[in-house]
Scaffold this motif. Sequence first.
Motif, mmCIF file in Angstrom:
data_model
loop_
_atom_site.group_PDB
_atom_site.id
_atom_site.type_symbol
_atom_site.label_atom_id
_atom_site.label_comp_id
_atom_site.label_asym_id
_atom_site.label_seq_id
_atom_site.Cartn_x
_atom_site.Cartn_y
_atom_site.Cartn_z
ATOM 1 N N UNK A 128 17.237 10.421 2.828
ATOM 2 C CA UNK A 128 16.005 10.781 3.534
ATOM 3 C C UNK A 128 14.891 11.075 2.529
ATOM 4 N N UNK A 129 15.224 11.854 1.473
ATOM 5 C CA UNK A 129 14.232 12.192 0.450
ATOM 6 C C UNK A 129 13.753 10.932 -0.264
ATOM 7 N N UNK A 130 14.712 10.024 -0.552
ATOM 8 C CA UNK A 130 14.367 8.776 -1.229
ATOM 9 C C UNK A 130 13.409 7.956 -0.363
ATOM 10 N N UNK A 131 13.725 7.840 0.939
ATOM 11 C CA UNK A 131 12.848 7.088 1.851
ATOM 12 C C UNK A 131 11.481 7.761 1.951
ATOM 13 N N UNK A 132 11.494 9.096 1.992
ATOM 14 C CA UNK A 132 10.232 9.831 2.069
ATOM 15 C C UNK A 132 9.395 9.573 0.812
ATOM 16 N N UNK A 133 10.050 9.634 -0.358
ATOM 17 C CA UNK A 133 9.348 9.369 -1.623
ATOM 18 C C UNK A 133 8.797 7.946 -1.655
ATOM 19 N N UNK A 134 9.602 6.989 -1.162
ATOM 20 C CA UNK A 134 9.149 5.594 -1.134
ATOM 21 C C UNK A 134 7.942 5.440 -0.206
ATOM 22 N N UNK A 135 7.989 6.108 0.955
ATOM 23 C CA UNK A 135 6.855 6.040 1.896
ATOM 24 C C UNK A 135 5.600 6.650 1.266
ATOM 25 N N UNK A 136 5.785 7.804 0.581
ATOM 26 C CA UNK A 136 4.634 8.451 -0.062
ATOM 27 C C UNK A 136 4.061 7.565 -1.168
ATOM 28 N N UNK A 137 4.937 6.905 -1.922
ATOM 29 C CA UNK A 137 4.483 6.006 -2.984
ATOM 30 C C UNK A 137 3.706 4.831 -2.390
ATOM 31 N N UNK A 138 4.231 4.245 -1.301
ATOM 32 C CA UNK A 138 3.529 3.142 -0.636
ATOM 33 C C UNK A 138 2.182 3.606 -0.112
ATOM 34 N N UNK A 139 2.153 4.820 0.449
ATOM 35 C CA UNK A 139 0.909 5.365 0.976
ATOM 36 C C UNK A 139 -0.115 5.554 -0.158
ATOM 37 N N UNK A 140 0.346 6.063 -1.303
ATOM 38 C CA UNK A 140 -0.560 6.234 -2.446
ATOM 39 C C UNK A 140 -1.059 4.880 -2.943
ATOM 40 N N UNK A 141 -0.148 3.885 -2.975
ATOM 41 C CA UNK A 141 -0.550 2.537 -3.390
ATOM 42 C C UNK A 141 -1.598 1.970 -2.423
ATOM 43 N N UNK A 142 -1.389 2.200 -1.131
ATOM 44 C CA UNK A 142 -2.356 1.727 -0.135
ATOM 45 C C UNK A 142 -3.700 2.438 -0.309
ATOM 46 N N UNK A 143 -3.650 3.746 -0.568
ATOM 47 C CA UNK A 143 -4.891 4.501 -0.786
ATOM 48 C C UNK A 143 -5.635 3.972 -2.009
ATOM 49 N N UNK A 144 -4.895 3.682 -3.099
ATOM 50 C CA UNK A 144 -5.523 3.124 -4.306
ATOM 51 C C UNK A 144 -6.120 1.750 -4.016
ATOM 52 N N UNK A 145 -5.390 0.935 -3.255
ATOM 53 C CA UNK A 145 -5.903 -0.394 -2.893
ATOM 54 C C UNK A 145 -7.191 -0.259 -2.083
ATOM 55 N N UNK A 146 -7.203 0.674 -1.131
ATOM 56 C CA UNK A 146 -8.401 0.894 -0.305
ATOM 57 C C UNK A 146 -9.563 1.362 -1.185
ATOM 58 N N UNK A 147 -9.270 2.277 -2.132
ATOM 59 C CA UNK A 147 -10.334 2.766 -3.029
ATOM 60 C C UNK A 147 -10.883 1.623 -3.877
#
Length: 198
Positions: A128-147
């Motif tokens: 669960x923690x691994x999936x959560x970390x992966x989701x957070x990483x994807x979200x940060x990558x998406x935020x960087x892409x949007x920026x």
Amino acid sequence: MSSTMNLWTESKFLDGIIKLASELKSPTTEKISKTLQLEHRDVACFCEELRDKGYLALLPISTKGGYRGQEYIVTVTNKGLNFLLTEGGFKRQFFNRALDQSWKLVKIFAAVANSIAILVLSYLSYDFQKQKDERELKLKEQELTIKRQDADAARLKDSTERILLNKQRQMDSIQNVHKELLKKLKKSTDDLQKSPFA
């Protein structure tokens, strides 16, 4: 004693010997052997074992052939009667041991099940923690892409505005030149018309 006899069967025979010794008239190892349909040497062995525990008293009668063992008159002691009638005898002991073994097995099974549950929960928590970390990483990558896209859009807007501004200046400059040329042309035309040679 027979080597193939299991503990339950042995418990039944031991209790049977104590019971028969208390019920038969002039109980002997020979009578007990016939009643239980058990080899005489096994009965003699069991009787000696029960004597050693204090449950029977044995009076030797005669020695049969060496392979049969000693012949005894068998008497039950008070301790033997109490053990059989109050404490439940060897069968009760067998059940108690079996119950203890069952409880030990249940405890072992519960401990194993508990360990497995802890391992499964640990794995699920880790997953669960691994999936959560992966989701957070994807979200940060998406935020960087949007920026980055926002920055690119802002640069494109600035560049477009500069181009439009330059075009406007060029157009204004062309219009100014055009106006000047028109003025000069008009003046030249006016001058030509006023000329005496016209």
